[in-house]
Design a protein around this motif. Sequence first.
Motif, short mmCIF file in Angstrom:
data_model
loop_
_atom_site.label_atom_id
_atom_site.label_comp_id
_atom_site.label_asym_id
_atom_site.label_seq_id
_atom_site.Cartn_x
_atom_site.Cartn_y
_atom_site.Cartn_z
N GLY A 1 -2.32 47.19 76.36
CA GLY A 1 -2.41 47.34 77.81
C GLY A 1 -2.73 48.77 78.18
O GLY A 1 -2.73 49.67 77.33
N PRO A 2 -2.99 48.99 79.46
CA PRO A 2 -3.25 50.37 79.89
C PRO A 2 -1.98 51.20 79.83
O PRO A 2 -0.88 50.67 79.94
N ASP A 3 -2.14 52.49 79.65
CA ASP A 3 -0.99 53.38 79.66
C ASP A 3 -0.49 53.54 81.08
O ASP A 3 -1.28 53.60 82.02
N GLY A 4 0.82 53.62 81.23
CA GLY A 4 1.42 53.93 82.51
C GLY A 4 1.68 55.42 82.59
O GLY A 4 1.33 56.17 81.67
N ASP A 5 2.28 55.85 83.66
CA ASP A 5 2.63 57.26 83.81
C ASP A 5 4.14 57.39 83.70
O ASP A 5 4.86 57.15 84.66
N PRO A 6 4.66 57.73 82.50
CA PRO A 6 6.11 57.81 82.34
C PRO A 6 6.76 58.93 83.15
O PRO A 6 7.97 58.96 83.29
N GLY A 7 5.96 59.82 83.71
CA GLY A 7 6.50 60.89 84.53
C GLY A 7 6.30 60.67 86.01
O GLY A 7 6.47 61.60 86.80
N ALA A 8 5.94 59.44 86.41
CA ALA A 8 5.68 59.17 87.83
C ALA A 8 6.90 59.52 88.67
O ALA A 8 8.03 59.17 88.31
N PRO A 9 6.70 60.22 89.78
CA PRO A 9 7.83 60.58 90.62
C PRO A 9 8.44 59.36 91.33
O PRO A 9 7.82 58.30 91.42
N HIS B 1 12.89 52.19 90.37
CA HIS B 1 14.16 52.45 89.69
C HIS B 1 15.06 51.21 89.76
O HIS B 1 14.84 50.33 90.58
N ILE B 2 16.03 51.20 88.87
CA ILE B 2 17.07 50.17 88.90
C ILE B 2 18.41 50.90 88.93
O ILE B 2 18.51 52.03 88.43
N LEU B 3 19.41 50.29 89.54
CA LEU B 3 20.70 50.95 89.72
C LEU B 3 21.78 50.19 88.97
O LEU B 3 21.82 48.96 88.99
N PHE B 4 22.65 50.96 88.32
CA PHE B 4 23.85 50.42 87.69
C PHE B 4 25.05 51.17 88.24
O PHE B 4 25.06 52.39 88.25
N GLU B 5 26.04 50.41 88.68
CA GLU B 5 27.31 51.03 89.07
C GLU B 5 28.11 51.26 87.80
O GLU B 5 28.23 50.36 86.97
N VAL B 6 28.62 52.47 87.65
CA VAL B 6 29.34 52.85 86.44
C VAL B 6 30.68 53.47 86.81
O VAL B 6 30.92 53.84 87.95
N GLN B 7 31.53 53.59 85.82
CA GLN B 7 32.76 54.35 85.96
C GLN B 7 32.59 55.60 85.10
O GLN B 7 32.00 55.53 84.03
N ASP B 8 33.07 56.72 85.58
CA ASP B 8 32.97 58.01 84.87
C ASP B 8 31.51 58.37 84.60
O ASP B 8 31.03 58.36 83.47
N ILE B 9 30.81 58.69 85.65
CA ILE B 9 29.37 58.95 85.60
C ILE B 9 29.03 60.09 84.64
O ILE B 9 28.01 60.04 83.95
N GLU B 10 29.88 61.10 84.55
CA GLU B 10 29.60 62.21 83.64
C GLU B 10 29.65 61.77 82.19
O GLU B 10 28.85 62.20 81.37
N GLY C 1 9.97 56.31 80.63
CA GLY C 1 9.93 56.88 81.97
C GLY C 1 10.67 56.07 83.00
O GLY C 1 10.61 56.37 84.19
N ILE C 2 11.41 55.04 82.58
CA ILE C 2 12.15 54.20 83.51
C ILE C 2 13.21 55.04 84.21
O ILE C 2 13.97 55.75 83.56
N ILE C 3 13.25 54.97 85.55
CA ILE C 3 14.26 55.69 86.30
C ILE C 3 15.44 54.76 86.52
O ILE C 3 15.28 53.65 87.05
N VAL C 4 16.60 55.20 86.09
CA VAL C 4 17.84 54.46 86.26
C VAL C 4 18.72 55.28 87.20
O VAL C 4 18.98 56.45 86.93
N GLU C 5 19.14 54.65 88.29
CA GLU C 5 20.09 55.30 89.18
C GLU C 5 21.49 54.91 88.74
O GLU C 5 21.77 53.74 88.52
#
Length: 145
Positions: free
Chosen positions: A76-84, A92-101, A135-139
């Motif tokens: 397939g074509p290359d994507g842009d892993p650094g896309a803003p 982006h996708i979001l995961f709620e976590v405990q102890d984020i640090e 380059g997947i953005i995870v919140e």
Amino acid sequence: MAFPRLEHVGIVVGDLAAAKAFFAELGLEVEGEMTIEGPAVDRITGVAGGRSEVAMLRTPDGHGALELIRYLAPAGPDGDPGAPANTPGIRHILFEVQDIEDVLHRLRPHGAELVGELVQYEDSFRLCYVRGPEGIIVELAERVG
């Protein structure tokens, strides 16, 4: 009419093992792995001659999943892993976590890098974006108060 349940989000990756390791570190569990190909798959995806390796990872609560897909053919074509974060498309996708640090610390060996900063948002969450494999953005969100 009731809203249908969101079953999973599919993400195409180049390195399936690295993506699985990253999301497993977040607590997702590999539910199954398979190779997918054939005329029906070609007709569904619109990708002629498609052959892919797929890993399905489920959240521990069982309510959602990620389908990680590595295409073996065709290329397939290359994507842009650094896309803003403001680039059109699923960003982006979001995961709620405990102890984020602690989560950030555990994800760094898997290539995670902060996109911006870890910020306390009002009196509700500590939030940050991390860029993971491909380059997947995870919140990440840690509930406060």
